[in-house]
Design a protein around this motif. Structure first.
Motif, PDB file in Angstrom:
ATOM      1  N   THR A  33      16.122 -70.283  77.149  1.00 42.63           N
ATOM      2  CA  THR A  33      15.006 -70.470  76.167  1.00 42.63           C
ATOM      3  C   THR A  33      15.275 -69.769  74.967  1.00 42.63           C
ATOM      4  N   ILE A  34      14.573 -70.257  73.944  1.00 36.13           N
ATOM      5  CA  ILE A  34      14.605 -69.450  72.818  1.00 36.13           C
ATOM      6  C   ILE A  34      13.380 -68.653  72.655  1.00 36.13           C
ATOM      7  N   LEU A  53      15.175 -62.950  61.602  1.00 36.98           N
ATOM      8  CA  LEU A  53      15.592 -64.098  60.935  1.00 36.98           C
ATOM      9  C   LEU A  53      14.209 -64.986  60.951  1.00 36.98           C
ATOM     10  N   SER A  54      14.141 -65.343  59.525  1.00 39.30           N
ATOM     11  CA  SER A  54      12.913 -66.274  59.120  1.00 39.30           C
ATOM     12  C   SER A  54      13.402 -67.454  58.506  1.00 39.30           C
ATOM     13  N   LEU A  55      13.040 -68.692  58.791  1.00 39.95           N
ATOM     14  CA  LEU A  55      13.586 -70.038  58.235  1.00 39.95           C
ATOM     15  C   LEU A  55      12.314 -70.748  57.853  1.00 39.95           C
ATOM     16  N   LEU A  56      12.354 -71.478  56.814  1.00 39.63           N
ATOM     17  CA  LEU A  56      11.102 -72.149  56.439  1.00 39.63           C
ATOM     18  C   LEU A  56      11.720 -73.655  56.188  1.00 39.63           C
ATOM     19  N   LEU A  57      11.278 -74.410  57.109  1.00 37.64           N
ATOM     20  CA  LEU A  57      11.930 -75.772  57.152  1.00 37.64           C
ATOM     21  C   LEU A  57      10.996 -77.025  57.023  1.00 37.64           C
ATOM     22  N   PRO A 105      13.973 -78.687  65.988  1.00 35.38           N
ATOM     23  CA  PRO A 105      14.263 -78.316  67.275  1.00 35.38           C
ATOM     24  C   PRO A 105      15.909 -77.905  67.327  1.00 35.38           C
ATOM     25  N   ILE A 106      16.676 -78.693  66.424  1.00 38.25           N
ATOM     26  CA  ILE A 106      18.278 -78.582  66.212  1.00 38.25           C
ATOM     27  C   ILE A 106      18.315 -77.027  65.512  1.00 38.25           C
ATOM     28  N   ALA A 107      17.310 -76.985  64.247  1.00 35.31           N
ATOM     29  CA  ALA A 107      17.618 -75.633  63.642  1.00 35.31           C
ATOM     30  C   ALA A 107      17.437 -74.548  64.512  1.00 35.31           C
ATOM     31  N   CYS A 108      16.162 -74.568  65.217  1.00 31.59           N
ATOM     32  CA  CYS A 108      16.003 -73.560  66.297  1.00 31.59           C
ATOM     33  C   CYS A 108      17.078 -73.190  67.318  1.00 31.59           C
ATOM     34  N   ALA A 109      17.674 -74.350  68.078  1.00 30.00           N
ATOM     35  CA  ALA A 109      18.461 -74.009  68.965  1.00 30.00           C
ATOM     36  C   ALA A 109      19.913 -73.582  68.219  1.00 30.00           C
ATOM     37  N   ARG A 131      24.275 -73.630  75.857  1.00 33.02           N
ATOM     38  CA  ARG A 131      22.761 -72.986  75.708  1.00 33.02           C
ATOM     39  C   ARG A 131      22.309 -73.715  74.532  1.00 33.02           C
ATOM     40  N   PHE A 132      22.936 -74.327  73.472  1.00 32.31           N
ATOM     41  CA  PHE A 132      22.424 -75.176  72.508  1.00 32.31           C
ATOM     42  C   PHE A 132      21.607 -76.174  73.057  1.00 32.31           C
ATOM     43  N   ARG A 133      22.374 -76.841  73.877  1.00 29.34           N
ATOM     44  CA  ARG A 133      21.836 -78.250  74.480  1.00 29.34           C
ATOM     45  C   ARG A 133      20.581 -78.053  75.057  1.00 29.34           C
ATOM     46  N   GLU A 134      20.656 -76.946  76.016  1.00 31.07           N
ATOM     47  CA  GLU A 134      19.558 -76.488  76.763  1.00 31.07           C
ATOM     48  C   GLU A 134      18.211 -76.251  75.920  1.00 31.07           C
ATOM     49  N   ALA A 135      18.705 -75.087  74.902  1.00 34.30           N
ATOM     50  CA  ALA A 135      17.607 -74.622  74.098  1.00 34.30           C
ATOM     51  C   ALA A 135      17.009 -75.607  73.571  1.00 34.30           C
ATOM     52  N   ARG A 136      17.744 -76.512  72.903  1.00 34.75           N
ATOM     53  CA  ARG A 136      17.097 -77.691  71.997  1.00 34.75           C
ATOM     54  C   ARG A 136      16.129 -78.586  72.895  1.00 34.75           C
ATOM     55  N   ARG A 137      16.706 -78.771  74.123  1.00 36.34           N
ATOM     56  CA  ARG A 137      15.688 -79.491  75.070  1.00 36.34           C
ATOM     57  C   ARG A 137      14.310 -78.598  75.362  1.00 36.34           C
ATOM     58  N   GLY A 138      14.430 -77.390  75.305  1.00 32.99           N
ATOM     59  CA  GLY A 138      13.215 -76.660  75.475  1.00 32.99           C
ATOM     60  C   GLY A 138      12.372 -76.550  74.255  1.00 32.99           C
ATOM     61  N   SER A 139      13.073 -76.557  72.911  1.00 34.71           N
ATOM     62  CA  SER A 139      12.389 -76.322  71.793  1.00 34.71           C
ATOM     63  C   SER A 139      11.829 -77.647  71.054  1.00 34.71           C
ATOM     64  N   ARG A 140      12.003 -78.783  71.926  1.00 31.81           N
ATOM     65  CA  ARG A 140      11.376 -79.927  71.156  1.00 31.81           C
ATOM     66  C   ARG A 140      10.010 -80.098  71.041  1.00 31.81           C
ATOM     67  N   SER A 141       9.162 -79.316  71.900  1.00 31.29           N
ATOM     68  CA  SER A 141       7.763 -79.353  71.710  1.00 31.29           C
ATOM     69  C   SER A 141       7.473 -78.639  70.450  1.00 31.29           C
ATOM     70  N   TRP A 142       8.403 -77.799  70.000  1.00 35.77           N
ATOM     71  CA  TRP A 142       8.088 -76.810  68.569  1.00 35.77           C
ATOM     72  C   TRP A 142       7.626 -77.927  67.515  1.00 35.77           C
ATOM     73  N   SER A 143       8.444 -78.990  67.215  1.00 37.69           N
ATOM     74  CA  SER A 143       8.167 -79.686  66.049  1.00 37.69           C
ATOM     75  C   SER A 143       7.046 -80.138  65.873  1.00 37.69           C
ATOM     76  N   GLY A 144       6.280 -79.821  64.791  1.00 39.57           N
ATOM     77  CA  GLY A 144       4.790 -79.969  64.482  1.00 39.57           C
ATOM     78  C   GLY A 144       3.800 -79.860  65.713  1.00 39.57           C
ATOM     79  N   SER A 145       4.113 -79.023  66.608  1.00 45.00           N
ATOM     80  CA  SER A 145       3.084 -78.827  67.714  1.00 45.00           C
ATOM     81  C   SER A 145       2.437 -77.248  67.462  1.00 45.00           C
ATOM     82  N   ASN A 146       3.063 -76.518  66.779  1.00 45.09           N
ATOM     83  CA  ASN A 146       2.146 -75.189  66.704  1.00 45.09           C
ATOM     84  C   ASN A 146       1.749 -74.843  65.129  1.00 45.09           C
TER      85      ASN A 146
END
Length: 168
Positions: A7-8, A114-118, A125-129, A153-168
């Motif tokens: 997880t990220i 590390l803070s990113l404004l995307l 999700p790709i950037a986060c992973a 790790r990247f592939r697994e984290a990317r799957r887990g972070s998909r819900s982030w895009s636009g959801s929070n």
């Protein structure tokens, strides 16, 4: 993290039509050592990408990811040695993706943030992973260990972070 699941650790928040990503790591090395890893061209190649970074206000950042990503060519917007480094994760006429590294001394070493404004798009999700994976490479490099980009790790984290895009 439980079992084999990666997880990220971080936060994602909407900020207007953009997404603010914040990742943090506790590092058992002082800010001077961490700063060198973030700014020295030889060190950058060990955990991020080959290139150069002129560690001064207005200095140029040029990183080449080869076939695995977009080249970065931008200017440093804030440079406070051993404390703060800011630039954009972009090049030419691509959208600005401001990035801020902050180093805080702790009794154990350094808290690295590390803070990113995307842009709020399907690349979040790709950037986060990707940044999560590069932080793992940074931690290894600080210990003198060279590791390849942790693709699993990247592939697994990317799957887990998909819900982030636009959801929070």
């Amino acid at each position: 993290m439980s079992g084999n699941e990666e997880t990220i650790e971080g936060s994602v928040r909407r900020r207007g039509d953009r997404v603010m990503v914040h990742l943090e790591r506790e590092i058992g090395h002082g800010p001077e050592t961490v700063w060198k890893m973030l700014t020295d061209s030889v060190c950058l190649a060990e955990w991020l990408a080959p290139g150069t970074l002129e560690a001064r206000q207005g200095g140029r950042v040029q990183l080449d990811f080869g076939n695995s990503g977009m080249p970065i060519d931008c200017r440093i917007t804030d440079c406070q040695p051993n404390r703060r480094l800011a630039y954009s994760w972009s090049s030419n006429d691509t959208p600005e993706r401001p990035l801020i590294w902050e180093l805080e001394p702790t009794s154990e070493g350094t808290r690295l943030s590390l803070s990113l404004l995307l842009p709020n798009d399907d690349l979040v999700p790709i950037a986060c992973a990707g940044w999560d994976a590069h932080l793992e490479m940074l931690l290894a490099a600080l210990e003198g260990i060279s590791i390849h980009f942790p693709a699993a790790r990247f592939r697994e984290a990317r799957r887990g972070s998909r819900s982030w895009s636009g959801s929070n």
